[in-house]
Motif scaffolding. Sequence first.
Motif, short mmCIF file in Angstrom:
data_model
loop_
_atom_site.label_atom_id
_atom_site.label_comp_id
_atom_site.label_asym_id
_atom_site.label_seq_id
_atom_site.Cartn_x
_atom_site.Cartn_y
_atom_site.Cartn_z
N LYS A 116 -25.39 -3.25 4.46
CA LYS A 116 -26.79 -3.59 4.81
C LYS A 116 -27.76 -2.38 4.04
O LYS A 116 -28.94 -2.63 4.23
CB LYS A 116 -27.14 -3.88 6.15
CG LYS A 116 -26.32 -5.03 6.88
CD LYS A 116 -26.65 -5.19 8.27
CE LYS A 116 -26.06 -6.31 8.83
NZ LYS A 116 -26.31 -6.59 10.29
N ILE A 117 -27.18 -1.39 3.77
CA ILE A 117 -27.83 -0.08 3.38
C ILE A 117 -28.14 -0.46 1.57
O ILE A 117 -27.47 -0.87 0.95
CB ILE A 117 -27.15 0.80 3.35
CG1 ILE A 117 -26.62 1.33 4.62
CG2 ILE A 117 -28.14 2.41 2.87
CD1 ILE A 117 -25.75 2.61 4.80
N PRO A 118 -29.54 -0.61 1.45
CA PRO A 118 -30.01 -0.75 0.15
C PRO A 118 -29.38 0.15 -0.97
O PRO A 118 -29.67 1.27 -0.47
CB PRO A 118 -31.53 -1.04 0.09
CG PRO A 118 -31.77 -1.30 1.65
CD PRO A 118 -30.68 -0.71 2.40
N PRO A 119 -28.96 -0.18 -2.06
CA PRO A 119 -28.57 0.99 -3.01
C PRO A 119 -29.53 1.77 -3.51
O PRO A 119 -29.38 3.00 -3.80
CB PRO A 119 -27.76 0.34 -4.07
CG PRO A 119 -28.33 -1.08 -4.03
CD PRO A 119 -28.75 -1.33 -2.60
N ASN A 120 -30.68 0.95 -4.02
CA ASN A 120 -31.87 2.01 -4.42
C ASN A 120 -31.55 2.45 -5.81
O ASN A 120 -32.02 3.66 -6.26
CB ASN A 120 -32.28 3.07 -3.64
CG ASN A 120 -33.74 3.41 -3.91
OD1 ASN A 120 -34.65 2.81 -4.45
ND2 ASN A 120 -34.13 4.67 -3.67
N PHE A 121 -30.66 1.80 -6.68
CA PHE A 121 -30.38 1.94 -7.88
C PHE A 121 -31.79 2.01 -8.71
O PHE A 121 -32.65 1.52 -8.67
CB PHE A 121 -29.46 1.38 -8.61
CG PHE A 121 -27.98 1.86 -8.18
CD1 PHE A 121 -27.38 2.89 -8.45
CD2 PHE A 121 -27.15 0.89 -7.65
CE1 PHE A 121 -26.27 3.55 -8.11
CE2 PHE A 121 -26.06 1.18 -7.30
CZ PHE A 121 -25.47 2.41 -7.40
N VAL A 122 -31.82 2.86 -9.95
CA VAL A 122 -33.09 2.87 -10.65
C VAL A 122 -32.71 2.38 -12.23
O VAL A 122 -31.56 2.61 -12.84
CB VAL A 122 -33.41 4.40 -10.97
CG1 VAL A 122 -34.46 4.39 -11.96
CG2 VAL A 122 -33.77 4.99 -9.75
N SER A 123 -33.69 1.69 -12.68
CA SER A 123 -33.22 1.02 -14.06
C SER A 123 -33.85 2.01 -14.95
O SER A 123 -34.68 2.70 -14.71
CB SER A 123 -34.01 -0.42 -14.04
OG SER A 123 -35.56 -0.36 -14.15
N ALA A 124 -33.58 1.82 -16.41
CA ALA A 124 -34.03 2.61 -17.44
C ALA A 124 -35.54 2.60 -17.53
O ALA A 124 -36.24 3.31 -17.87
CB ALA A 124 -33.38 2.11 -18.80
N ALA A 125 -36.06 1.31 -17.18
CA ALA A 125 -37.48 1.04 -17.51
C ALA A 125 -38.08 1.84 -16.39
O ALA A 125 -39.24 2.36 -16.61
CB ALA A 125 -37.80 -0.49 -17.12
N GLU A 126 -37.73 1.84 -14.94
CA GLU A 126 -38.33 2.75 -14.21
C GLU A 126 -38.20 4.08 -14.40
O GLU A 126 -39.36 4.91 -14.13
CB GLU A 126 -37.65 2.44 -12.74
CG GLU A 126 -37.92 1.11 -12.14
CD GLU A 126 -37.12 1.08 -10.80
OE1 GLU A 126 -37.49 1.03 -9.97
OE2 GLU A 126 -35.87 0.73 -10.98
N LEU A 127 -37.40 4.56 -14.93
CA LEU A 127 -37.12 6.10 -15.24
C LEU A 127 -38.26 6.55 -16.53
O LEU A 127 -38.72 7.45 -16.32
CB LEU A 127 -35.93 6.36 -15.91
CG LEU A 127 -35.35 7.91 -16.16
CD1 LEU A 127 -35.78 8.84 -14.92
CD2 LEU A 127 -34.02 7.88 -16.51
#
Length: 441
Positions: A116-127
């Motif tokens: 249930k813990i969201p991973p919170n990964f980042v996309s290249a567009a966000e970076l």
Amino acid sequence: MSYHRCYCDDQNTHTHTHTSSMSAVHSASPLPEDPTTPPPMTTPPRKASVRLQERRGSNLSLLLDVSSLGAEPVCSVSTPKEVWLQLLHTSSRPLGHEALQLAAVDGDALNAEYQKIPPNFVSAAELDVPGHAMKDRYKTILPNPESRVVLRSPEEEPGPDRYINANYIRGHRGAPRAFIATQGPMLHTVGDFWDMVWQERSSIIIMVTRLKENNEKCELYWPQPRKRKVEEEEEEEEEEEEEEEGGETGRFGRFVLRVRNSREKDGFTVTDMEIQLCSERRSFRHYWFTSWPDHHIPQCTASLLRLVEEVETYRQSLLPSGSQPITGPILGPGPIVVHCSAGIGRTGCFIVSSIGCQQLRDGGQVDILETVCQLRLDRGGMIQTTGQYQFLYSTLAQYSSQLHHSQVKNPEDQVSIKLQNLQLDSTQNVNLQNQPEQLHT
């Protein structure tokens, strides 16, 4: 043209994802067979496969064209980012000693909690950092923009700020920049790694991976100490020689590194070194934890807890003494730099263990769920598998037991944690070893 979206789970990374069900699609009736004409070739030529291991933290997205089948397209549903950020900010489960012991052996509940813990990964567009990809060991493990470490240009070499795949991580009670979590240096990022250590004035580096396991995990980024000779006379001569020459040295990026002392502990190696830029020299300590087996979690918590205790003791020794008058700005030891290969799995395990031990010492309870959520707000994907999550509970349950027994035995004395004989409970050990996850970080 309409598309169905389905997801392939990367077994090597074990990143948990939320999936949605897809309606079954019935194909049209097959064409009648022509005995004189061979059937057309409908199978496309096989392409070279890309190993899923190279896509850590990713969910391989596969688009299927089903418009010709007459199937009604399925609408994809995604959870708004604000929702899972709220979960990361508010999730909590504080546990005292007895509750922690019970929670540590309930594998099903821990698995459900972890999923249930969201991973919170980042996309290249966000970076949004041009050219960052060439400095990322794994293309989908990216630093969260809000907390990423930015390398400032040195005064002697003016220019734009530079990129490194690293994040500041909060510590006990939300202490800012207590740690830096980063990937294992690559051949062309070793200089950036030492620029970061110098810039942040870090005095402690924790390495939680071997240089090579199934494949390369980390580039060798420090000079290796000389092998000591067996004969006492030769040992004395070597020590004198090292004092004269300043120990084994090597140049890494802009810096000269010099080994002062190296010693083997039970499960890890401690190396005292010196880093030099121009005429300025600084001392630091490198801990190399080598007893975390490839593809598995440790069978015993003893070595990890010993490492956590040694690092904390050394960190405390670097803090300025309260008895000395303050005559200028206080320069602390800087963030503790922690890395494995990707900088999220074993790196996260060490940081959560360190914070959890402090929570138990200070307040008698620990909140592993809240701590993991805090880490994922700072760097996506921290604690990479269910097995790692359960291992954290077992590790901190063992630490809590030692702390509890010591307090019950002699509550008036200073608490002394003896970690030499810590072993996982046989039930916990069986549960953990049956986990299918493989650790590659």
